[in-house]
Design an enzyme around this catalytic site. Structure first.
Site, PDB file in Angstrom:
ATOM      1  N   TYR A   1      46.028  42.512  38.480  1.00  0.00           N
ATOM      2  CA  TYR A   1      45.890  41.370  39.388  1.00  0.00           C
ATOM      3  C   TYR A   1      44.443  40.882  39.388  1.00  0.00           C
ATOM      4  CZ  TYR A   1      45.220  38.886  43.801  1.00  0.00           C
ATOM      5  OH  TYR A   1      44.858  37.964  44.755  1.00  0.00           O
TER       6      TYR A   1
ATOM      7  N   SER B   1      40.276  35.219  43.922  1.00  0.00           N
ATOM      8  CA  SER B   1      40.413  36.294  44.910  1.00  0.00           C
ATOM      9  C   SER B   1      39.100  37.061  44.926  1.00  0.00           C
ATOM     10  CB  SER B   1      41.552  37.229  44.509  1.00  0.00           C
ATOM     11  OG  SER B   1      41.525  38.434  45.250  1.00  0.00           O
TER      12      SER B   1
END
Length: 268
Positions: free
Chosen positions: A155, A142
């Site tokens: 995350y 990501s």
């Protein structure tokens, strides 16, 4: 690695980017073993690929279950006869809260799915890949894996772990027949919030939602990178811009992201 005629395993294939990756792979002549927690979602993916037939194998599985993941290669090979690639796409986000307000159980869940799930899948299939004429591992990180996002810190940590894990694999396997690619998507319009079991009480910024890349387009970018055996793939202008900015001015980029998050999540 050329996709046509190959057998590719895709995690999170029941929805979002995993579904779009599976459909695009099938349309380009590949066979797909789709992995997801929900069998009915996988059946929906198969139905959308009207001519998939036996070229799509739906496997209901929790990728955090190490023992069951270890059995996957035999299952895929018994159905297709071989396996050539793996796209570790499945992932979840955390609740939009600060580290101080997260429970250990929530932190463990995010790390188990995003990092350990990727690790288990890779470890399970790597021995098979080393025996193939050509193989490819694609791990979805990501832009949160290279630049911090407030209230998505765990995350981001899990995706940073995926980044370094994948880059280490690339270094270890560079003289083998196994290609390795790490992918850093920016904002992509998927249902990751719902799939993470979260209920976002406040709506995110409408303009930000409109600027998010459609999942089918993101899938195209990822598969193009896979076919070109790229080391690193950035998906979206936002990922490319933030990568550039963070390399030049890390502190400034971090403050910039904080301000953007405040606009999209007003009660931060």
């Amino acid at each position: 690695m050329k996709i046509e005629g190959k057998v590719i395993v895709v995690t999170g294939a029941g929805s979002g980017m995993g579904r779009e990756l599976s459909l695009l792979l099938l349309s380009r002549g590949a066979s797909v073993a789709g992995i997801d927690l929900k069998l009915d979602s996988l059946e929906e993916t198969k139905a959308l690929a009207s001519e998939a037939g036996s070229k799509f194998l739906a496997v209901e599985l929790n990728i955090t279950d190490k023992e069951k993941v270890a059995q996957l290669p035999v299952m895929v090979k018994s159905h297709f006869g071989a396996v050539d690639g793996l796209i570790n796409n499945a992932g979840i986000i955390q609740p939009f809260v600060a580290v101080n307000d997260l429970t250990d159980d929530l932190v463990k869940r995010v790390m188990d799915v995003n990092f350990y799930g990727t690790y288990y899948m890779t470890k399970a299939f790597l021995p098979e890949f080393l025996n193939r004429p050509e193989a490819h591992i694609v791990n979805i990180s990501s832009m949160g894996g290279f630049i911090p996002f407030p209230k998505q810190t765990i995350y981001g940590a899990s995706k940073a772990a995926v980044k370094i894990f994948t880059e280490g694999l690339y270094a270890e396997l560079r003289n083998t027949n196994v290609n390795v690619t790490v992918v850093h998507p920016g904002a992509v319009n998927t249902n990751i919030t719902q799939n993470s079991g979260l209920k976002l009480e406040r709506p995110t910024n409408d303009k930000a939602n409109k600027l998010a890349m459609p999942a089918p387009k993101a899938a195209e970018v990822i598969l193009k990178g896979m076919e070109r055996n790229k080391y690193r793939v950035k998906v979206g202008k936002d990922a490319a811009l933030l990568d550039f900015l963070y390399r030049l001015y890390p502190a400034f980029a971090t403050r910039f992201i904080g301000k953007m998050m405040e606009k999209n999540l007003p009660d931060m």
